[in-house]
Design an enzyme around this catalytic site. Structure first.
Site, PDB file in Angstrom:
ATOM      1  N   GLU A 211      26.971  85.955 -13.391  1.00  0.00           N
ATOM      2  CA  GLU A 211      27.636  87.248 -13.175  1.00  0.00           C
ATOM      3  C   GLU A 211      28.782  87.444 -14.168  1.00  0.00           C
ATOM      4  OE1 GLU A 211      26.597  88.074  -8.489  1.00  0.00           O
ATOM      5  OE2 GLU A 211      28.555  87.213  -8.944  1.00  0.00           O
TER       6      GLU A 211
ATOM      7  N   GLU B 176      19.511  86.089  -7.560  1.00  0.00           N
ATOM      8  CA  GLU B 176      20.316  86.106  -6.330  1.00  0.00           C
ATOM      9  C   GLU B 176      19.982  87.353  -5.539  1.00  0.00           C
ATOM     10  OE1 GLU B 176      24.531  85.436  -6.323  1.00  0.00           O
ATOM     11  OE2 GLU B 176      24.430  84.097  -8.063  1.00  0.00           O
TER      12      GLU B 176
END
Length: 481
Positions: free
Chosen positions: A187, A380
């Site tokens: 991320e 995810e």
């Protein structure tokens, strides 16, 4: 058409949330070893939960306990990895995403030589995965950089950290040459939302926080490109992906000003992937820098490195969507994955305020594939919720099954639309300490871990109802949901 025959089904974890053993076998302190559990803070108040000061860090360094710092204990996967991998194999995993804790190999980040005990641990983990024919998908940096580099250099705001990271990455490639799939920074776009966790930037030590955040992000881009080149050189046939937080944002109304606001937010969300996939900064972002007086230290050599070493695929997390408007004062705001946004009245939310939007996953896949035309990997996705362990060792979690069923259906539809999807790893396949709130009671897994928010419990693993359901999904390659 359905999912491709070699579709990679599995699950994902981060070292700092599962391993524990924070000071065992030579491991150094990471930024997450000072993340404090704050039971008095509203779980929906993301900013307060991740806030940290220099004083907080020094207090944490002085406190050797795990009582207030749950990520120091995790779920003790350091000593239970064989049992956990055996359970993943029972579910039929084709791939397992995990991260390598930088501080297990280089405790302060500045050592000339790696810690052999740390290398041996991950060699053992990889060998255990290979025993069950599970592909490792390794994240090099997942919110766990050495605390020393944060305190000494203000983290990734300093270019010297690039050298230390590439040394760590080279050690990983040389020590784990059987790993085919790699991710660089988890991320990566989150630097501007939680700068300490993501980039080791201490906000109260920054005279210009916004400048430091974007410089740190640039330095990570350069490091990512450098290690992408290194991976291809050292491990023939390897594939390297970037990893983005997919923050799908809708306009609150059809009002053109709200549509523009949504466009701007989505553009800012895409730009870290733009740099790593296309090899250069988009002109709209360069203009954003000019308007906000952000002046990055970028060399011609770095521009060339970015241009020549783009990623092979795009991975991303997807948990929720949100709303925005030209004037957000009229919106009800809700928390989500490292971000706060407008709450959508047409969608349900979890107990932690995260919007549940399966169609948003299909849309996200379509948007990313249309923009980049590169293979995608959902690394995810999941729902944190409270679970009840019954006296007979069962956990009935039909709500989790319903969540995944809807999201898998959305993925199938995106694949039928023509999206090239490599695989899917749920977050997380086993209960672990929450990244944002440091709770155990916020449970994601198909496997229940008998520990509470304070570390009390047996640590025993139990199969939830969703365990058998996911096993069947994998057996049928997603044809039977």
């Amino acid at each position: 058409m359905g999912f491709k025959k070699d579709f990679l089904w599995g699950g994902a974890v981060a070292a700092n949330q599962v391993e524990g053993a924070w000071n065992v076998d030579g491991k150094g302190m990471s930024v997450d070893d000072v993340a404090r559990f704050k039971p008095d803070v509203d779980v929906k108040d993301y900013r307060k939960n991740v806030a940290i000061t220099s004083t907080d860090i020094q207090n944490a360094i002085a406190d050797p306990s795990t009582a207030d710092y749950p990520k120091r204990r995790g779920i003790d996967a350091y000593h239970h990895y064989q049992e956990d991998i055996r359970l993943f194999a029972e579910m039929g995993f084709k791939v397992f995403r995990f991260s390598i804790a930088w501080t297990r190999l280089y405790p302060t980040g500045e050592e000339e030589q790696p810690n052999q005990a740390g290398i041996k641990y991950y060699q053992n983990v990889i060998q255990e995965l290979q025993k069950y024919h599970i592909e490792p998908l390794v994240t090099l940096s997942h919110y766990e950089m050495p605390l020393n580099l944060a305190v000494k250099y203000n983290g990734w705001a300093d270019k010297r950290v690039i050298k230390y990271f590439t040394r760590f990455a080279r050690t990983c490639f040389e020590s784990f040459p059987d790993v085919k799939y790699w991710l660089t920074f988890n991320e990566i776009d989150s630097v501007t939302r939680h700068p300490f966790t993501s980039a080791g930037i201490v906000p109260d030590q920054s005279t210009n926080l916004l400048q430091n955040e974007y410089q740190a992000l640039h330095n990570q881009f350069v490091a990512s490109a450098m290690v992408t080149k290194l991976t291809h050189q050292l491990i023939p046939g390897s594939q390297v992906g970037c990893m983005l937080t997919k923050l799908t944002t809708y306009p609150a109304t059809a009002k053109p000003e709200d549509v523009l606001a949504a466009f701007n937010k989505n553009t800012m969300n895409y730009y870290p992937a733009d740099v790593q996939v296309k090899g250069e900064y988009p002109s709209l972002i360069l203009n954003y820098f000019r308007r906000h007086n952000i002046s990055l230290d970028v060399t011609d050599e770095e521009r060339q490195i970015l241009k020549e070493n783009t990623v092979d695929f795009i991975s991303f997390s997807y948990y929720m969507s949100m709303l925005t408007a030209a004037d957000e004062s009229g919106l009800e705001m809700t928390a989500g994955n490292t971000v706060v946004g407008g709450k959508n009245p047409y969608l349900p939310t979890t107990e932690w305020g995260w919007t549940v939007d399966p169609l948003g996953l299909r849309l996200s896949l379509l948007q990313l594939y249309d923009r980049y035309q590169k293979p995608l990997f959902v690394v995810e996705n999941g729902m944190g919720t409270h679970d009840q362990l019954n006296s007979d060792g069962t956990v009935h979690d039909q709500y989790r099954i319903d969540y995944f069923k809807a999201h898998f259906q959305a993925m199938k539809e995106a694949v039928d639309d023509g999206v090239d999807l490599m695989g899917y790893t749920s977050w997380g396949p086993i209960d672990m300490v929450s990244a944002s709130t440091s709770q155990m009671s916020k449970r994601y897994g198909f496997i229940y871990v008998d520990l509470d928010d304070y570390g009390h419990g047996s640590g025993k693993r139990y199969r939830k109802d969703s365990f058998q359901w996911y096993k069947h999904v994998i057996e049928t390659n997603g044809e039977e949901l």
